[in-house]
Structures are given as C-alpha cells and as structure tokens.
Design an enzyme around this catalytic site. Structure first.
Site, PDB file in Angstrom:
ATOM      1  N   GLY A   1      -5.024   7.752   5.631  1.00 40.02           N
ATOM      2  CA  GLY A   1      -4.129   8.695   6.311  1.00 40.02           C
ATOM      3  C   GLY A   1      -2.916   9.029   5.468  1.00 40.02           C
ATOM      4  O   GLY A   1      -2.431  10.165   5.462  1.00 40.02           O
TER       5      GLY A   1
ATOM      6  N   ARG B   1       2.989   6.019  -3.174  1.00 37.12           N
ATOM      7  CA  ARG B   1       4.140   6.851  -3.563  1.00 37.12           C
ATOM      8  C   ARG B   1       4.406   6.774  -5.062  1.00 37.12           C
ATOM      9  O   ARG B   1       4.885   7.741  -5.665  1.00 37.12           O
ATOM     10  CB  ARG B   1       5.371   6.423  -2.748  1.00 37.12           C
TER      11      ARG B   1
ATOM     12  N   ARG C   1      -8.730  12.006  12.778  1.00 35.57           N
ATOM     13  CA  ARG C   1      -7.303  11.705  13.017  1.00 35.57           C
ATOM     14  C   ARG C   1      -6.448  12.972  13.021  1.00 35.57           C
ATOM     15  O   ARG C   1      -6.759  13.943  12.326  1.00 35.57           O
ATOM     16  CB  ARG C   1      -6.814  10.692  11.964  1.00 35.57           C
TER      17      ARG C   1
ATOM     18  N   ARG D   1      -7.620  -3.519   9.642  1.00 39.43           N
ATOM     19  CA  ARG D   1      -6.671  -4.446  10.281  1.00 39.43           C
ATOM     20  C   ARG D   1      -7.258  -5.108  11.523  1.00 39.43           C
ATOM     21  O   ARG D   1      -6.849  -6.205  11.890  1.00 39.43           O
ATOM     22  CB  ARG D   1      -5.348  -3.735  10.572  1.00 39.43           C
TER      23      ARG D   1
ATOM     24  N   LYS E   1       0.832  -1.211   0.000  1.00 36.27           N
ATOM     25  CA  LYS E   1       0.000   0.000   0.000  1.00 36.27           C
ATOM     26  C   LYS E   1       0.866   1.261   0.000  1.00 36.27           C
ATOM     27  O   LYS E   1       0.619   2.181  -0.769  1.00 36.27           O
ATOM     28  CB  LYS E   1      -0.925  -0.044   1.218  1.00 36.27           C
TER      29      LYS E   1
ATOM     30  N   ASP F   1       1.983  -1.301  11.821  1.00 33.71           N
ATOM     31  CA  ASP F   1       0.669  -1.712  11.308  1.00 33.71           C
ATOM     32  C   ASP F   1       0.328  -3.163  11.645  1.00 33.71           C
ATOM     33  O   ASP F   1      -0.790  -3.614  11.385  1.00 33.71           O
ATOM     34  CB  ASP F   1       0.617  -1.529   9.782  1.00 33.71           C
TER      35      ASP F   1
ATOM     36  N   SER G   1       7.319   8.686  12.248  1.00 31.57           N
ATOM     37  CA  SER G   1       6.163   8.542  11.357  1.00 31.57           C
ATOM     38  C   SER G   1       6.582   8.787   9.920  1.00 31.57           C
ATOM     39  O   SER G   1       7.039   9.870   9.560  1.00 31.57           O
ATOM     40  CB  SER G   1       5.069   9.541  11.750  1.00 31.57           C
TER      41      SER G   1
ATOM     42  N   LYS H   1      -4.472   5.409  14.957  1.00 30.09           N
ATOM     43  CA  LYS H   1      -4.577   4.765  13.636  1.00 30.09           C
ATOM     44  C   LYS H   1      -6.038   4.845  13.168  1.00 30.09           C
ATOM     45  O   LYS H   1      -6.807   5.632  13.697  1.00 30.09           O
ATOM     46  CB  LYS H   1      -4.066   3.322  13.715  1.00 30.09           C
TER      47      LYS H   1
HETATM   48  C1  S3P Z   1       2.412   4.760   6.299  1.00 29.65           C
HETATM   49  C2  S3P Z   1       2.952   5.115   7.500  1.00 29.65           C
HETATM   50  C3  S3P Z   1       2.446   4.651   8.801  1.00 29.65           C
HETATM   51  C4  S3P Z   1       1.509   3.463   8.653  1.00 29.65           C
HETATM   52  C5  S3P Z   1       0.528   3.655   7.540  1.00 29.65           C
HETATM   53  C6  S3P Z   1       1.263   3.838   6.212  1.00 29.65           C
HETATM   54  C7  S3P Z   1       3.006   5.295   5.060  1.00 29.65           C
HETATM   55  O1  S3P Z   1       1.748   5.685   9.427  1.00 29.65           O
HETATM   56  O2  S3P Z   1       0.820   3.241   9.857  1.00 29.65           O
HETATM   57  O3  S3P Z   1      -0.330   2.543   7.432  1.00 29.65           O
HETATM   58  O4  S3P Z   1       2.714   4.769   3.969  1.00 29.65           O
HETATM   59  O5  S3P Z   1       3.772   6.254   5.136  1.00 29.65           O
HETATM   60  P1  S3P Z   1       2.484   6.746  10.415  1.00 29.65           P
HETATM   61  O6  S3P Z   1       3.427   7.534   9.630  1.00 29.65           O
HETATM   62  O7  S3P Z   1       1.346   7.579  10.953  1.00 29.65           O
HETATM   63  O8  S3P Z   1       3.129   5.902  11.477  1.00 29.65           O
END
Ligand code: S3P
Length: 429
Positions: free
Chosen positions: A94, A27, A122, A388, A22, A315, A167, A342
C-alpha cells in the site's frame, strides 16, 4: 499455500536485531531517486514490499545498486525520471502504490500502477481525490477508486488539504506531489500519523514547514542526496515484545529499534497493560530516534485503547490483540476503523482467529472487545494473506495449550523474511 505449526515455549530469551524499518526504507528509495547525487542506504529492509518500490524506480531509469550491505541510488534529480515502458507492479504494498501515485502525478509522462489481489481491493480514492484536486489526471477501476490506476501527470497546483483520516500514506503521497506543484501544498490530519516523510524530506533539503496543523511543502526545490541509516522496524519488534511479555521466564533485548514518537503507541499501550518494557541507550540516527528495547514477562491487564494513540500504533493491533487475549479482564479497542482496510480486514481476521483459540471477542464497527483468558487453545488459524496476522498468530502459539498451525504464511516475506528463524532462535522449550 504453505503453513507452519508452532508449539508452546517455556521462555523467550536472548538478544535480537530486527530488520530495517519498512516505511523509512521505502522513502529512502523514493527520495534518493529524485535527489541530485548518490544516496547510500544502510539497514535497508529487503522485504518484498520494499523490493516493489525498488523495481518501480529501476523501471523509471534509476540506477540502484545493492551490494548486499549497502544500497546506492544514483539520483536523477526532480525532473529526471523516465516514462516506464510497462505497468509498475506494487505487489502487496500500500505504501508503494499510494506514495508513488503522488510522485507520478507530478511527472510529465504516462504511467500505470497496480498490485496483487489484495492491493487491488484496497481504497485508492483517498489519494486519487486530493491528487485530482491538485490537477492530476488519474483513472482507475470502479470510478478511479481501485487499482490499476492510470496516471497522466504534470502541471500540478498546491492545495490545502484536510485529510479526513490520519494516514501517513495520504500525507506522504500529497507531499511527494507537492514537490512538483506550483506554490505550496498543505496537508493536515485529525491526529499525527507517522512523520518519517517529514523527517526525510528535511534530511534531503526540501522546503518544508511542520506545525501543529500539519505539513507544508513548497514545490520546485531540488533535493540533495544523503547517507541514510535505517533503524530496526518497531512494527517487527512488536511481535517479539508481545512474545516476551506473554511467555513466562522471558527476558529479551531487541537492539537498534526506531522509536520515533509517532510510532511508539505500541509501547505506550503495552506499558499501560502492565508490560515491563525499558528503552535503553536512546540516540538519534539519520534524524530518527533509536533505542534498544528490553522486555520481560509480565502480568498484563485489559485496558481501553482509543483516540490519538491509535494512528501511533496502527500496524501493531494484531500483536496487541494477542497481548489482550492473555491479559486479565477486558481490552476495548475503538477509533480503529482503519484496521478494516489494511492488507486484510484486521478486525475480522483477528476476531475469527482468536475465537478459534477459545477467546471471547466481540467486533464493533471501529474496533473490538477482547476478554483475556489464561487458556488459549491450539488449532488452525489462517493469515488471510496478511503478514501481520500470520506473525501475531505465530506469537500466540508460544502460550497455547496445544500446537497452532498458521496457514498461508508466504505473506510474511513482505515485511519480515527472517521472522520464523528468529522466533525459533529465541523461543526455548
Ligand atoms: C505507512 C502508513 C500506514 C501503515 C503502513 C505504512 C507508511 O498506512 O499502516 O503499514 O509507510 O506511510 P496508512 O497511511 O494507510 O495508515
């Protein structure tokens, strides 16, 4: 609100391929959209979260073609996106909203980003605050801390930002803004979060330096389109790893999984619990480590989980909690406060659900204590709208003494639309 009822299994056997990663899929669209030339993406995850990213970039004038096998993105160059004529809906994602907010901060147009009822709860301050330091003008609900966010982009200056949390979403949001900023943008974090952005920025020819203290991006450099092959998502594989570990007589081969060291915390954790997990045919594809993962039923024991492994497995905690509920003794999870913000509060959601199945769970502010048991009861558990939570509780059902009904399972489509048929295929009665 649809639900599923899952019965116990005698074994989890066979060979599977899980859908594309994902994080890497998001990206690939974002960098492809602002590169020069045509980017091709194979193995792209067509889950709802990634489709939100795709729709957002189409709304900014990017031509994205999907023939069912390969995605083709005709890049518009660093300064070629156009002002969207409506709000960009990031759904439940997110990663979409936080990364795109960084990218939009660098555009000389106005945009508004929002999401579903869960995403709108969030925290966004974590990106709004540093992007504002860079010169972005962002307002939103609750003093600019909750979506919808309205962004008046342009004229950014590089900053040196020490993120208080590890993060990848914060880091990547600032890296994307950094592509448009005057000078250098440096981001450091307490311990390394997933580094897919660093790898893909480099792949697309960005001016980038990575060291122990973080990542440095230089603004104003055009990117070049690439061919990207996305490996299987270790976060999706994790549910099947736990399924095979806790179900007797199991042997499962999960082919073509991304094993980037910033994501393999779950393998380290499950191995430390006594899990029989082997990585086979380790290789590199599009700058990302990949392997096949062989998992066999194992007797698990409780362990302490804290520190730098936590962001490397962030995750996978719902799946790890299920493994802990079947392990001998106590599993202690700490330093995992991020789980509370999350898709839902995953500490509370897992504690409530596992207790319903007769497991002793104590919540702490930044983690939980789970006492494993040989008996897991049947019953009804709820996903809280979190993919999840839904998938981990479905895996728990494979070893429960009576069927488990998981309610509100539509959310599984955000990351793993084929999860239930795949589970049915490998779980034999
Ligand atoms: C992600 C970063 C993580 C992860 C999310 C995907 C990403 O979040 O929990 O499922 O693709 O950059 P955080 O940056 O909030 O930890």
């Amino acid at each position: 609100m649809n639900s599923i009822t899952i019965k116990s299994a005698d074994s989890v056997k066979g060979e599977i391929v899980v859908p594309g990663d994902k994080s890497i899929s998001h990206r690939s669209i974002m960098l492809g959209a602002i590169a020069n030339g045509v980017t091709t993406v194979r193995g792209f995850l067509r889950g709802e979260d990634n489709m939100s990213t795709m729709h957002a970039f189409r709304a900014m004038g990017v031509d994205i073609d999907d023939d069912g096998e390969m995605i083709k993105i005709t890049g518009r160059g660093l300064y070629g996106l156009k002002e969207p004529d409506d709000v960009l809906d990031c759904g439940n994602s997110g990663t979409t909203i936080r990364l795109i907010t960084g990218l939009l901060s660098g555009q000389s147009f106005f945009s508004v980003v929002t999401g579903d009822q869960y995403l709108r709860k969030r925290p966004m301050k974590r990106v709004v605050e540093p992007l504002t330091l860079m010169g972005a003008k962002i307002c939103g609900r609750n003093g600019g801390t909750l979506a919808p966010l309205a962004i008046n982009g342009g004229s950014l200056k590089g900053v040196n930002y020490n993120s208080p949390v590890s993060s990848a979403q914060i880091k990547s949001s600032l890296m994307l803004a950094g592509l448009y900023a005057e000078g250098e943008t440096t981001v450091s974090e307490p311990s390394l979060s997933r580094d897919h952005s660093e790898r893909m920025f480099r792949h697309f020819g960005a001016s980038l330096k990575v060291n122990d203290n973080g990542v440095k991006v230089r603004g104003g450099f055009e990117l070049t389109a690439q061919a990207v092959t996305v490996p299987g998502d270790i976060s999706s594989a994790a549910f099947f790893m736990v399924a095979a570990l806790i179900t007797p007589n199991s042997e499962l081969l999960i082919k073509n999984v991304g094993v980037n060291p910033s994501r393999t915390g779950v393998i380290d954790i499950l191995k430390a619990m006594g899990g029989n997990i082997e990585l086979l045919d380790e290789r590199e594809v599009s700058g990302e480590p990949v392997a096949d993962i062989l998992v066999r039923s194992s007797r698990l024991k409780g362990i302490m989980i804290s520190g730098t492994v936590v962001p490397r497995a962030i995750d996978e905690f719902p799946a790890v909690c299920v493994a802990a509920s079947r392990a001998e003794g106590l599993t202690t999870i700490r330093d995992a406060k991020e789980l509370r913000v999350k898709e839902t509060d995953r500490i509370t959601a897992m504690a409530v659900n596992l207790r319903r199945l007769g497991i002793d769970v104590v919540e702490t502010e930044d983690g939980m204590d789970i006492t494993g048991s040989e008996q897991l009861l049947g019953g009804t558990v709820d996903s809280s709208g979190d993919h999840r939570i839904a998938m981990s509780m479905s895996v728990a059902a494979l070893v429960a003494s009576a069927p488990i009904t998981v309610t509100d399972i539509g959310c599984v489509a955000t990351s793993f639309p084929t999860f239930f048929p795949l589970l049915e295929k490998v779980a034999a009665k």
